[in-house]
Motif scaffolding. Structure first.
Motif, PDB file in Angstrom:
ATOM      1  N   UNK A  18      82.855  91.913  45.496  1.00 20.99           N
ATOM      2  CA  UNK A  18      82.857  93.099  44.644  1.00 20.99           C
ATOM      3  C   UNK A  18      82.549  92.775  43.206  1.00 20.99           C
ATOM      4  N   UNK A  19      83.146  91.703  42.685  1.00 25.29           N
ATOM      5  CA  UNK A  19      82.888  91.310  41.304  1.00 25.29           C
ATOM      6  C   UNK A  19      81.438  90.874  41.113  1.00 25.29           C
ATOM      7  N   UNK A  20      80.876  90.201  42.117  1.00 26.24           N
ATOM      8  CA  UNK A  20      79.476  89.771  42.028  1.00 26.24           C
ATOM      9  C   UNK A  20      78.560  90.984  41.870  1.00 26.24           C
ATOM     10  N   UNK A  51      88.140  93.018  36.461  1.00 29.32           N
ATOM     11  CA  UNK A  51      88.526  94.250  37.143  1.00 29.32           C
ATOM     12  C   UNK A  51      89.545  94.008  38.249  1.00 29.32           C
ATOM     13  N   UNK A  52      89.450  92.893  39.036  1.00 31.62           N
ATOM     14  CA  UNK A  52      90.512  92.651  40.035  1.00 31.62           C
ATOM     15  C   UNK A  52      91.893  92.549  39.413  1.00 31.62           C
ATOM     16  N   UNK A  53      92.017  91.851  38.263  1.00 35.53           N
ATOM     17  CA  UNK A  53      93.307  91.763  37.593  1.00 35.53           C
ATOM     18  C   UNK A  53      93.823  93.149  37.212  1.00 35.53           C
ATOM     19  N   UNK A 183      86.155  96.244  44.980  1.00 34.81           N
ATOM     20  CA  UNK A 183      87.268  95.643  44.243  1.00 34.81           C
ATOM     21  C   UNK A 183      88.578  96.407  44.473  1.00 34.81           C
ATOM     22  N   UNK A 184      88.507  97.721  44.544  1.00 31.06           N
ATOM     23  CA  UNK A 184      89.700  98.526  44.811  1.00 31.06           C
ATOM     24  C   UNK A 184      90.294  98.140  46.169  1.00 31.06           C
ATOM     25  N   UNK A 185      89.438  98.053  47.170  1.00 29.15           N
ATOM     26  CA  UNK A 185      89.896  97.698  48.518  1.00 29.15           C
ATOM     27  C   UNK A 185      90.479  96.280  48.536  1.00 29.15           C
ATOM     28  N   UNK A 215      95.395  83.355  40.832  1.00 29.30           N
ATOM     29  CA  UNK A 215      94.231  82.566  41.226  1.00 29.30           C
ATOM     30  C   UNK A 215      93.237  83.416  42.009  1.00 29.30           C
ATOM     31  N   UNK A 216      93.748  84.284  42.880  1.00 31.87           N
ATOM     32  CA  UNK A 216      92.864  85.131  43.672  1.00 31.87           C
ATOM     33  C   UNK A 216      92.047  86.087  42.834  1.00 31.87           C
ATOM     34  N   UNK A 217      92.717  86.752  41.878  1.00 32.43           N
ATOM     35  CA  UNK A 217      91.985  87.704  41.042  1.00 32.43           C
ATOM     36  C   UNK A 217      91.079  87.005  40.029  1.00 32.43           C
ATOM     37  N   UNK A 218      91.274  85.688  39.834  1.00 31.53           N
ATOM     38  CA  UNK A 218      90.418  84.932  38.905  1.00 31.53           C
ATOM     39  C   UNK A 218      89.215  84.297  39.607  1.00 31.53           C
ATOM     40  N   UNK A 219      89.094  84.474  40.918  1.00 29.25           N
ATOM     41  CA  UNK A 219      87.959  83.900  41.636  1.00 29.25           C
ATOM     42  C   UNK A 219      86.608  84.378  41.095  1.00 29.25           C
ATOM     43  N   UNK A 220      86.455  85.671  40.727  1.00 26.21           N
ATOM     44  CA  UNK A 220      85.173  86.093  40.153  1.00 26.21           C
ATOM     45  C   UNK A 220      84.844  85.348  38.854  1.00 26.21           C
TER      46      UNK A 220
END
Length: 315
Positions: A18-20, A51-53, A183-185, A215-220
């Motif tokens: 999603x971030x990509x 956005x994930x954060x 990203x919402x999902x 760490x997960x939300x920082x992957x993008x």
């Protein structure tokens, strides 16, 4: 237990995808509006990869899980500087732009030291959240104006522009919309199953927020900065992290508190001190030689490892 772990891993991939899409679409749109790679990194790319954060912390605030909401912000900022910039610098030393040395890095350090003042009474109130959001909007407007004013001093290669701006406007709009939906999902999937893991292992939500969720939300951000480092696009690699950390402290924390006052009882002085330490190390590292070298990157990685060693018994 294993099913929850598998779904957390899947959510990381979903967030990355999603971030990509969001970054590709947003970057293409920004370049077509005449912005430089630096301001793209500090704003569009940084805000897109953060956005994930934002979504995870907002969902956690709505769900009454404040330790995950705040832990996600603090942990992501730690991870962004110590791990993402550390790995990027080890791959290829990162050059620092004059604007970053003069303004952006000092602003990030000031915000990192001042934003935790909202934690003193054990809660970030709606009023404090509103103030943080106002500061976020002010910084964004100021950064864009400053970058445009100094843009004549920044050279943008044809290869860089082509890499970032390849999609047309219609494609960019579709990528932005699709990226946000994905990203919402992904954020919902991550928070739901990370909490299940925390409960089954007896680990506190604060530790889960500071580590797995962060760490997960920082992957993008990790993917974006590492790819940028490999391509020699240091403005985007460095701007992505600095902008993301500012976004987390101002937009994400402020937005979460505005939705619902956020308790900060799960965050300790060790967590805040570690975040301040790696940010404080980053500024002189960038000033020395006007770049972040392999030695500095290794020091940042070692600092993060020491933090994990000290905090993990809290679980």
């Amino acid at each position: 237990m294993w099913l929850h772990a598998l779904l957390v891993a899947v959510s990381f991939l979903i967030l990355f995808a999603g971030a990509e899409m969001l970054v590709r679409g947003g970057s293409a749109l920004a370049i077509r509006l005449g912005l430089t790679p630096l301001v793209v990194g500090l704003t569009v790319v940084a805000y897109g990869t953060s956005t994930p954060e934002l979504l995870v912390s907002l969902k956690s605030a709505f769900a009454g899980q404040p330790d995950i909401a705040v832990g996600n912000v603090v942990g992501s900022n730690l991870f962004n500087i110590a791990v993402i910039l550390g790995i990027s610098a080890v791959i290829l030393p990162i050059r620092s732009h004059l604007q970053i040395l003069r303004w952006d890095a000092p602003v990030l350090l000031a915000v990192t030291l001042l934003a935790p003042l909202t934690f003193l009474d054990g809660v970030v109130t709606r009023t404090e959240g509103g103030v943080l959001l106002i500061l976020a909007a002010a910084y964004t407007i100021w950064a864009i104006r400053l970058a445009r004013r100094e843009g004549s001093n920044v050279e943008v290669s044809d290869d860089d522009a082509a890499t970032v701006a390849k999609p047309g406007l219609a494609v960019a709009a579709v990528l932005i919309a699709a990226g946000l939906g994905v990203l919402v999902f992904g954020s919902r999937l991550l928070v739901t199953h990370a909490v299940e893991i925390a409960q089954s292992l007896g680990v506190s939500e604060a530790v889960i927020g500071l580590t797995i969720v962060a760490a997960g939300t920082s992957m993008p951000e990790l993917a974006t900065s590492v790819v940028a480092a490999f391509r020699g696009q240091s403005d985007i690699a460095l701007g992505n992290v600095l902008g993301s950390n500012l976004f987390n402290l101002l937009f994400v924390l402020g937005g979460s508190a505005l939705v619902h006052p956020v308790s900060t009882s799960g965050i300790t002085l060790l967590d805040l001190g570690a975040m301040a330490l790696v940010t404080g190390l980053l500024v002189p590292f960038l000033i020395t030689g006007k770049r972040l070298g392999r030695l500095e990157g290794t020091i940042l990685l070692a600092t993060f490892a020491a933090y994990l060693f000290l905090m993990w018994p809290r679980g």
